[in-house]
Design an enzyme around this catalytic site. Structure first.
Site, PDB file in Angstrom:
ATOM      1  N   ASP A 146      -7.637  -1.827  17.446  1.00  0.00           N
ATOM      2  CA  ASP A 146      -6.290  -1.633  16.877  1.00  0.00           C
ATOM      3  C   ASP A 146      -5.760  -0.268  17.334  1.00  0.00           C
ATOM      4  OD1 ASP A 146      -4.024  -1.467  15.311  1.00  0.00           O
ATOM      5  OD2 ASP A 146      -5.041  -1.896  13.403  1.00  0.00           O
ATOM      6  N   HIS A 167     -15.075  -4.732  10.575  1.00  0.00           N
ATOM      7  CA  HIS A 167     -14.646  -3.416  11.063  1.00  0.00           C
ATOM      8  C   HIS A 167     -15.820  -2.497  11.308  1.00  0.00           C
ATOM      9  CE1 HIS A 167     -10.250  -3.053   9.643  1.00  0.00           C
ATOM     10  NE2 HIS A 167     -10.520  -4.292   9.943  1.00  0.00           N
ATOM     11  N   TRP A 212       1.632   6.885  11.732  1.00  0.00           N
ATOM     12  CA  TRP A 212       0.219   6.955  11.361  1.00  0.00           C
ATOM     13  C   TRP A 212      -0.517   5.739  11.943  1.00  0.00           C
ATOM     14  CZ3 TRP A 212      -2.420   3.471   7.959  1.00  0.00           C
ATOM     15  CH2 TRP A 212      -3.802   3.770   7.893  1.00  0.00           C
ATOM     16  N   ARG A 251     -14.312  -5.474  15.194  1.00  0.00           N
ATOM     17  CA  ARG A 251     -13.307  -4.510  15.628  1.00  0.00           C
ATOM     18  C   ARG A 251     -13.977  -3.150  15.781  1.00  0.00           C
ATOM     19  NH1 ARG A 251      -7.972  -2.362  12.290  1.00  0.00           N
ATOM     20  NH2 ARG A 251      -9.296  -0.642  11.618  1.00  0.00           N
ATOM     21  N   GLU A 297      -4.659  -4.786  19.325  1.00  0.00           N
ATOM     22  CA  GLU A 297      -3.712  -4.958  18.215  1.00  0.00           C
ATOM     23  C   GLU A 297      -2.695  -3.822  18.179  1.00  0.00           C
ATOM     24  OE1 GLU A 297      -5.687  -5.296  14.470  1.00  0.00           O
ATOM     25  OE2 GLU A 297      -3.920  -4.654  13.357  1.00  0.00           O
ATOM     26  N   HIS A 338      -2.775   0.715  16.458  1.00  0.00           N
ATOM     27  CA  HIS A 338      -1.972   1.104  15.305  1.00  0.00           C
ATOM     28  C   HIS A 338      -0.612   1.670  15.685  1.00  0.00           C
ATOM     29  CE1 HIS A 338      -1.983   2.108  10.887  1.00  0.00           C
ATOM     30  NE2 HIS A 338      -2.614   0.960  10.933  1.00  0.00           N
ATOM     31  N   ASN A 353       0.811  -1.219   0.000  1.00  0.00           N
ATOM     32  CA  ASN A 353       0.000   0.000   0.000  1.00  0.00           C
ATOM     33  C   ASN A 353       0.847   1.274   0.000  1.00  0.00           C
ATOM     34  OD1 ASN A 353      -2.380   1.378  -0.002  1.00  0.00           O
ATOM     35  ND2 ASN A 353      -2.955   0.903   2.106  1.00  0.00           N
ATOM     36  N   TYR A 398      -7.532   7.034  12.919  1.00  0.00           N
ATOM     37  CA  TYR A 398      -7.249   5.770  12.246  1.00  0.00           C
ATOM     38  C   TYR A 398      -8.468   4.842  12.368  1.00  0.00           C
ATOM     39  CZ  TYR A 398      -6.141   1.010  11.533  1.00  0.00           C
ATOM     40  OH  TYR A 398      -6.234  -0.263  11.089  1.00  0.00           O
ATOM     41  N   ARG A 408      -0.186 -11.288  13.392  1.00  0.00           N
ATOM     42  CA  ARG A 408      -0.941 -10.699  12.283  1.00  0.00           C
ATOM     43  C   ARG A 408      -0.219 -10.883  10.946  1.00  0.00           C
ATOM     44  NH1 ARG A 408      -5.101  -8.769  11.774  1.00  0.00           N
ATOM     45  NH2 ARG A 408      -4.638  -6.630  11.164  1.00  0.00           N
ATOM     46  N   ASP A 432      -6.185  -3.424   1.373  1.00  0.00           N
ATOM     47  CA  ASP A 432      -5.008  -3.317   0.502  1.00  0.00           C
ATOM     48  C   ASP A 432      -4.351  -4.667   0.253  1.00  0.00           C
ATOM     49  OD1 ASP A 432      -4.685  -2.245   3.336  1.00  0.00           O
ATOM     50  OD2 ASP A 432      -2.612  -2.765   2.920  1.00  0.00           O
ATOM     51  N   HIS A 480      -3.644 -10.493   8.987  1.00  0.00           N
ATOM     52  CA  HIS A 480      -4.004  -9.202   8.409  1.00  0.00           C
ATOM     53  C   HIS A 480      -4.891  -9.421   7.169  1.00  0.00           C
ATOM     54  CE1 HIS A 480      -2.134  -5.235   6.609  1.00  0.00           C
ATOM     55  NE2 HIS A 480      -3.277  -4.985   7.199  1.00  0.00           N
ATOM     56  N   GLU A 485       1.495  -7.155  11.475  1.00  0.00           N
ATOM     57  CA  GLU A 485       1.048  -6.931  10.086  1.00  0.00           C
ATOM     58  C   GLU A 485       2.141  -6.300   9.233  1.00  0.00           C
ATOM     59  OE1 GLU A 485      -2.429  -4.505  10.901  1.00  0.00           O
ATOM     60  OE2 GLU A 485      -1.373  -2.722  10.254  1.00  0.00           O
ATOM     61  N   GLU A 489      -8.787 -11.362   9.835  1.00  0.00           N
ATOM     62  CA  GLU A 489      -9.402 -10.060   9.569  1.00  0.00           C
ATOM     63  C   GLU A 489     -10.096 -10.108   8.205  1.00  0.00           C
ATOM     64  OE1 GLU A 489      -6.574  -6.883   9.069  1.00  0.00           O
ATOM     65  OE2 GLU A 489      -8.078  -5.348   9.489  1.00  0.00           O
TER      66      GLU A 489
HETATM   67  C1  GCO Z   1      -5.435  -3.403   9.921  1.00  0.00           C
HETATM   68  C2  GCO Z   1      -4.353  -2.484   9.485  1.00  0.00           C
HETATM   69  C3  GCO Z   1      -4.702  -1.673   8.294  1.00  0.00           C
HETATM   70  C4  GCO Z   1      -3.446  -0.966   7.812  1.00  0.00           C
HETATM   71  C5  GCO Z   1      -3.421  -0.930   6.337  1.00  0.00           C
HETATM   72  C6  GCO Z   1      -2.238  -0.172   5.818  1.00  0.00           C
HETATM   73  O1  GCO Z   1      -5.433  -3.736  11.088  1.00  0.00           O
HETATM   74  O2  GCO Z   1      -6.212  -3.809   9.086  1.00  0.00           O
HETATM   75  O3  GCO Z   1      -3.852  -1.738  10.560  1.00  0.00           O
HETATM   76  O4  GCO Z   1      -5.751  -0.802   8.533  1.00  0.00           O
HETATM   77  O5  GCO Z   1      -3.353   0.305   8.336  1.00  0.00           O
HETATM   78  O6  GCO Z   1      -3.419  -2.254   5.886  1.00  0.00           O
HETATM   79  O7  GCO Z   1      -2.121  -0.352   4.454  1.00  0.00           O
HETATM   80 MG    MG Z   2      -3.759  -3.142  12.149  1.00  0.00          MG
END
Ligand code: GCO
Ligand code: MG
Length: 402
Positions: free
Chosen positions: A210, A122, A402, A147, A236, A212, A37, A159, A283, A316, A312, A262, A339
């Site tokens: 998550d 999600h 991010w 989630r 997560e 993140h 991505n 996010y 993940r 993407d 994961h 991930e 997921e």
């Molecule tokens: C998740 C991930 C995604 C990522 C994304 C980045 O838990 O699914 O954190 O949201 O941010 O795959 O490309």
């Molecule tokens: Mg994630």
């Protein structure tokens, strides 16, 4: 069975994907996903310029040898571009082997350990009430695991909060947008979100979240401790997952189940987390880690340590990755959850697949190979469009993850 042609297909049916299609002298073809991505064209060039010339004329049956050849032969070791490219080759070779033998790939991985694959969806919204309402919709669709990601008071964007209902796409067309971030506002919100969700949804559904990678071990310990009584399925990426020492610190502070990996692209980034039982779920995906071949080894390493796969599955990762992931999920014994972010209808049309959602589970199907394909003519109608993940800044302007 010799490889006669290898095509790198870049398309954007709703979002960008990089796909590898291998053809053989036996008239069979196999597909693999190489999407990274926001950096898609780097992997497409790596494949086109440096991998495709090595594939033509190779014996498509030699999956392990090809994996070792592409990784060790490159000298530089694993990295996100390299392993995403190798993953596409590996997936395509497993697809071919399954087709050549007339078996779904999970039969070649030891056969089914389970009948169906538990997935999580999600739910997100601009505030707690909207997020809980979205979670109720997921539950009504049959999801058994959801989630929760909510907008944070005082922040314009957060996010995990999407633009449409039942859909979340993190990449934005054009150059990267910048989002503000406040750990304090976020930490105030998440326990309230879980409290509201349990009050409305009850206890008969798994809840996930998550963070993140945004917290320090101390902040994550504080949050994990506050969430324990809501029985989350997992927290997560509570902290940046590249510093393994952080998980030692985190484990001392909370019993919340932890999921990471991930962004990992090799076993070397996770072996300590597994062997010291510092995390509960990995993940790590078939795509980022280099294919089905290395992920099976990681799963077998993790099994005696009671660490399970929780792969994961964001948008993407193309339906090719989802199909390949499901072959692993249904076969390995130490599987936990997959997921499942729904792809757009356009994406699903370009990548016709066997897997189906029913009653909170994904069913991989039984057709030979991975059970997924690419419609090249349709893909050609959706050319690449530049898109990036957002960048985050603190209130004083400092860049953060991010
Ligand atoms: C998740 C991930 C995604 C990522 C994304 C980045 O838990 O699914 O954190 O949201 O941010 O795959 O490309
Ligand atoms: Mg994630």
């Amino acid at each position: 069975m010799k490889i006669t042609d290898a095509r790198v297909i870049v398309c954007s049916p709703g979002r960008n994907f990089v796909t590898l299609k291998l053809e053989t002298d036996e008239g069979l073809h196999g597909v693999g996903d190489a999407t990274l991505n926001g950096r898609e064209l780097a992997v497409a060039a790596y494949l086109q310029e440096h991998v495709v010339p090595l594939l033509i004329g190779r014996d498509a049956r030699r999956i392990e040898d090809t994996w070792q050849y592409l990784l060790k032969g490159s000298y530089w070791g694993p990295g996100p571009v390299t392993t995403s490219a190798i993953a596409a080759v590996d997936m395509a070779l497993w697809d071919l082997k399954g087709k050549a033998l007339g078996a779904p790939v999970h039969e070649l991985l030891g056969g089914r350990s389970r009948d169906r694959v538990l997935v999580y969806g999600h739910a997100n919204g601009r505030d707690v009430a909207e997020t809980v309402a979205a979670a109720e919709r997921y539950r009504d669709l049959g999801y058994r695991a959801i989630r929760l990601q909510s907008g944070v008071p005082g922040l314009e964007q957060a996010y995990g909060v999407g633009r449409g209902e039942l859909y979340y796409e993190p990449a934005e067309p054009g150059l990267p947008p910048e989002h503000g971030w406040s750990t304090e506002a976020y930490l105030d919100l998440v326990p309230k979100l879980f409290n509201a969700a349990r009050n409305t949804l009850g206890w008969d559904v798994h809840l996930l979240h998550d963070a993140h990678h945004r917290l320090t071990p101390t902040e994550a310990g504080w949050l994990g401790h506050r969430l324990e009584d809501y029985r989350p399925f997992w927290l997560e990426d509570p902290i940046g997952d590249l510093l393994q020492d952080g998980f030692v610190h985190l484990r001392r502070q909370t019993r919340v189940p932890v999921a990471v990996g991930e962004i990992f692209n090799s076993v070397y980034q996770l072996h300590r987390l597994v062997t010291e039982q510092l995390v509960d779920y990995l993940r790590t995906t078939v795509l980022r880690t280099g294919g089905i071949t290395p992920l099976m080894k990681i799963a077998h390493l993790a099994d005696p340590y009671q660490v399970r796969l929780g792969s994961h599955g964001a948008t993407d990762l193309s339906p090719v990755t989802m199909a390949a992931a499901l072959q692993v999920d249904v076969a390995v014994h130490n599987f936990g959850i997959q997921e499942y972010m729904r792809h757009s209808d356009q994406t699903d049309e370009v990548f016709p697949h066997d897997y189906r959602f029913h009653g909170g589970y994904l069913h991989p199907g039984d057709s030979p190979g991975l059970g997924v394909d690419i419609d090249e003519d349709l893909a050609a109608k959706f050319p690449y469009e530049r898109a990036y993940l957002p960048v985050s800044r603190l209130a004083d302007g400092t860049v953060t993850w991010w």
